[in-house]
Design an enzyme around this catalytic site. Structure first.
Site, PDB file in Angstrom:
ATOM      1  N   MET A 207       0.848  -1.195   0.000  1.00  0.00           N
ATOM      2  CA  MET A 207       0.000   0.000   0.000  1.00  0.00           C
ATOM      3  C   MET A 207       0.880   1.239   0.000  1.00  0.00           C
ATOM      4  O   MET A 207       1.701   1.419   0.910  1.00  0.00           O
ATOM      5  CB  MET A 207      -0.935  -0.004   1.213  1.00  0.00           C
ATOM      6  CG  MET A 207      -1.972  -1.117   1.189  1.00  0.00           C
ATOM      7  SD  MET A 207      -2.965  -1.208   2.714  1.00  0.00           S
ATOM      8  CE  MET A 207      -1.804  -2.041   3.818  1.00  0.00           C
ATOM      9  N   MET A 208       0.691   2.095  -1.000  1.00  0.00           N
ATOM     10  CA  MET A 208       1.509   3.297  -1.128  1.00  0.00           C
ATOM     11  C   MET A 208       1.373   4.184   0.099  1.00  0.00           C
ATOM     12  O   MET A 208       0.262   4.434   0.581  1.00  0.00           O
ATOM     13  CB  MET A 208       1.116   4.076  -2.376  1.00  0.00           C
ATOM     14  CG  MET A 208       1.440   3.361  -3.685  1.00  0.00           C
ATOM     15  SD  MET A 208       3.202   3.027  -3.885  1.00  0.00           S
ATOM     16  CE  MET A 208       3.859   4.690  -4.013  1.00  0.00           C
TER      17      MET A 208
ATOM     18  N   GLN B 241       7.503  -5.241  -4.220  1.00  0.00           N
ATOM     19  CA  GLN B 241       6.579  -5.065  -5.338  1.00  0.00           C
ATOM     20  C   GLN B 241       7.136  -4.036  -6.312  1.00  0.00           C
ATOM     21  O   GLN B 241       7.502  -2.928  -5.925  1.00  0.00           O
ATOM     22  CB  GLN B 241       5.187  -4.626  -4.897  1.00  0.00           C
ATOM     23  CG  GLN B 241       4.233  -4.639  -6.105  1.00  0.00           C
ATOM     24  CD  GLN B 241       2.842  -4.135  -5.819  1.00  0.00           C
ATOM     25  OE1 GLN B 241       2.653  -2.976  -5.490  1.00  0.00           O
ATOM     26  NE2 GLN B 241       1.858  -5.021  -5.973  1.00  0.00           N
TER      27      GLN B 241
ATOM     28  N   CYS C 235      -2.752  -1.449  -9.836  1.00  0.00           N
ATOM     29  CA  CYS C 235      -2.924  -0.044  -9.454  1.00  0.00           C
ATOM     30  C   CYS C 235      -3.611   0.724 -10.576  1.00  0.00           C
ATOM     31  O   CYS C 235      -3.163   0.700 -11.728  1.00  0.00           O
ATOM     32  CB  CYS C 235      -1.572   0.581  -9.144  1.00  0.00           C
ATOM     33  SG  CYS C 235      -1.688   2.311  -8.633  1.00  0.00           S
TER      34      CYS C 235
ATOM     35  N   LYS D  86       0.357  -9.504  -8.894  1.00  0.00           N
ATOM     36  CA  LYS D  86      -0.859  -9.049  -8.209  1.00  0.00           C
ATOM     37  C   LYS D  86      -1.696  -8.281  -9.225  1.00  0.00           C
ATOM     38  O   LYS D  86      -1.224  -7.311  -9.814  1.00  0.00           O
ATOM     39  CB  LYS D  86      -0.524  -8.166  -7.017  1.00  0.00           C
ATOM     40  CG  LYS D  86      -1.737  -7.784  -6.178  1.00  0.00           C
ATOM     41  CD  LYS D  86      -1.347  -7.009  -4.926  1.00  0.00           C
ATOM     42  CE  LYS D  86      -2.557  -6.812  -4.008  1.00  0.00           C
ATOM     43  NZ  LYS D  86      -3.609  -5.983  -4.603  1.00  0.00           N
TER      44      LYS D  86
ATOM     45  N   HIS E 248      -6.992  -9.314  -6.715  1.00  0.00           N
ATOM     46  CA  HIS E 248      -7.938  -8.367  -6.138  1.00  0.00           C
ATOM     47  C   HIS E 248      -9.272  -8.598  -6.851  1.00  0.00           C
ATOM     48  O   HIS E 248      -9.373  -8.412  -8.064  1.00  0.00           O
ATOM     49  CB  HIS E 248      -7.450  -6.938  -6.348  1.00  0.00           C
ATOM     50  CG  HIS E 248      -8.281  -5.911  -5.641  1.00  0.00           C
ATOM     51  ND1 HIS E 248      -7.758  -4.724  -5.191  1.00  0.00           N
ATOM     52  CD2 HIS E 248      -9.590  -5.878  -5.309  1.00  0.00           C
ATOM     53  CE1 HIS E 248      -8.715  -3.999  -4.617  1.00  0.00           C
ATOM     54  NE2 HIS E 248      -9.838  -4.685  -4.688  1.00  0.00           N
TER      55      HIS E 248
ATOM     56  N   ASN F 115      -7.663 -11.240  -2.480  1.00  0.00           N
ATOM     57  CA  ASN F 115      -7.473  -9.919  -1.887  1.00  0.00           C
ATOM     58  C   ASN F 115      -8.686  -9.053  -2.223  1.00  0.00           C
ATOM     59  O   ASN F 115      -9.313  -9.239  -3.258  1.00  0.00           O
ATOM     60  CB  ASN F 115      -6.187  -9.286  -2.451  1.00  0.00           C
ATOM     61  CG  ASN F 115      -6.031  -7.812  -2.124  1.00  0.00           C
ATOM     62  OD1 ASN F 115      -5.974  -6.974  -3.015  1.00  0.00           O
ATOM     63  ND2 ASN F 115      -5.987  -7.470  -0.851  1.00  0.00           N
ATOM     64  N   GLY F 116      -9.002  -8.129  -1.324  1.00  0.00           N
ATOM     65  CA  GLY F 116     -10.070  -7.165  -1.585  1.00  0.00           C
ATOM     66  C   GLY F 116     -11.166  -7.205  -0.546  1.00  0.00           C
ATOM     67  O   GLY F 116     -11.937  -8.159  -0.500  1.00  0.00           O
TER      68      GLY F 116
END
Length: 344
Positions: free
Chosen positions: A25-26, A77, A107, A146, A178, A218-219
């Protein structure tokens, strides 16, 4: 270009497990958050923020790849699409001691789209396959991807299968999925994490269709009960925002999913264990607020947690703020001795 790894580099962890992981996560999964996360769970697989290939090759490589050995197991990543650059960065990942190198194909931000990075690559499976193949040839590390279940205009089941099959044919065995499409025009990255509907059944179906691949879901996952439900159909679960905003949840991971005692039994114990690391970062010239912002959720949902957050927010940014701010904030919360798993 020759870049020397930091002296504290250790060899990658053997027997890497993706049963439970925290998403990249940025601005959130920085070395400071990851150090806290590792204090709470020995087995959770951690990911760096996305780092672009251009930043690694042409920027401050040491700064972008710096991490503490305590963070292992740890995956890097990458964001990029040029096969040669991805290969070069995969070599750097191995050189710097990471356990895995992951390619971001999820992203949705405009900035990364303009550079052929992230979710837009769902529309270019051949290019992703080329990059994955180059990375695999360049490193002994596991290379994973991912991605989303699709993007607007390319969101059918058959197109998802085409993507997975082409990337798998290039050698990728692990897909972190995701369970939403990404809408590349008209939605912000934040909206793309909430508005497109979750389709967990598509991820389950991927595992059924490709049983030899490792499929991680994921999600929108928030609870251990949800994790157990997903693990009936997939090989692993990846949590994002919930693990960041409520990091104490991670203290329950080792007992719940790996059959081992939690490394720490209270939030106070975890924060006290982090103090030497915070002090060493302050000595390096890091501002306290850059570290303390990742601690704000540690006392989420318990009496005194709000006072803890307020004290740090009001004092950590002040000139010369040091470890005494953390110690004073800690005194705002009464220590509980309940086992970590009961509190998670």
């Amino acid at each position: 270009m020759s870049v020397l790894p930091p002296e504290n580099t250790m060899p990658p962890t053997t027997g890497l497990s993706r049963r439970f992981s925290v998403a990249p996560m940025m601005d959130w999964t920085t070395p400071h958050f990851r150090y806290l996360a590792r204090l709470l769970s020995r087995h959770t697989l951690l990911y760096t923020e996305m780092v672009t290939t251009g930043a690694l090759i042409h920027g401050d490589t040491q700064r972008f790849l710096r991490h503490d050995p305590a963070e292992y197991p740890l995956a890097l990543q990458l964001g990029g699409s040029h096969a040669g650059e991805l290969a070069q960065c995969a070599k750097l990942a191995e050189q710097f001691g990471f356990d895995e190198v992951n390619l971001n194909v999820g992203c949705p931000s405009d900035r990364v789209q303009n550079n052929m990075i992230g979710a837009c690559l769902m529309g270019h499976p051949d290019k992703v396959a080329e990059g994955v193949s180059a990375m695999i040839d360049a490193t002994n590390l596991p290379v994973t991807v991912k991605h989303r279940i699709g993007i607007n205009g390319r969101e059918s089941w058959d197109e998802l299968c085409e993507f997975v099959e082409k990337v798998a044919a290039a050698g990728c065995r692990t897909f972190i999925v995701h369970a939403r499409i990404a809408i590349l025009e008209g939605l912000s990255p934040k909206e793309n994490r909430d508005i497109p509907p979750l389709k967990y059944d598509w991820v389950y179906r991927l595992k059924q269709t490709y049983p030899d691949l490792e499929i991680i879901i994921n999600g929108g996952i928030k609870t251990f009960d949800e994790c157990h439900d997903h693990l009936q159909h997939t090989d692993g679960v990846m949590l994002g925002r919930e693990a960041y905003h409520n990091p104490w949840l991670l203290a329950g991971v080792d007992p719940e999913f790996f059959g081992e005692r939690a490394p720490v039994q209270t939030r106070h114990e975890a924060l006290r264990a982090m103090i030497p690391f915070i002090e060493s970062e302050l000595e390096r010239g890091v501002f306290l607020t850059h570290i303390s912002r990742h601690l704000l959720g540690l006392f989420h949902g318990i009496p005194g947690g709000r006072q803890f957050r307020r004290y740090i927010s009001e004092n950590a940014h002040k000139r010369g703020a040091g470890i005494e701010v953390i110690q004073a904030a800690l005194e705002k919360v009464r220590e509980h001795e309940n086992p970590a798993i009961a509190e998670a």
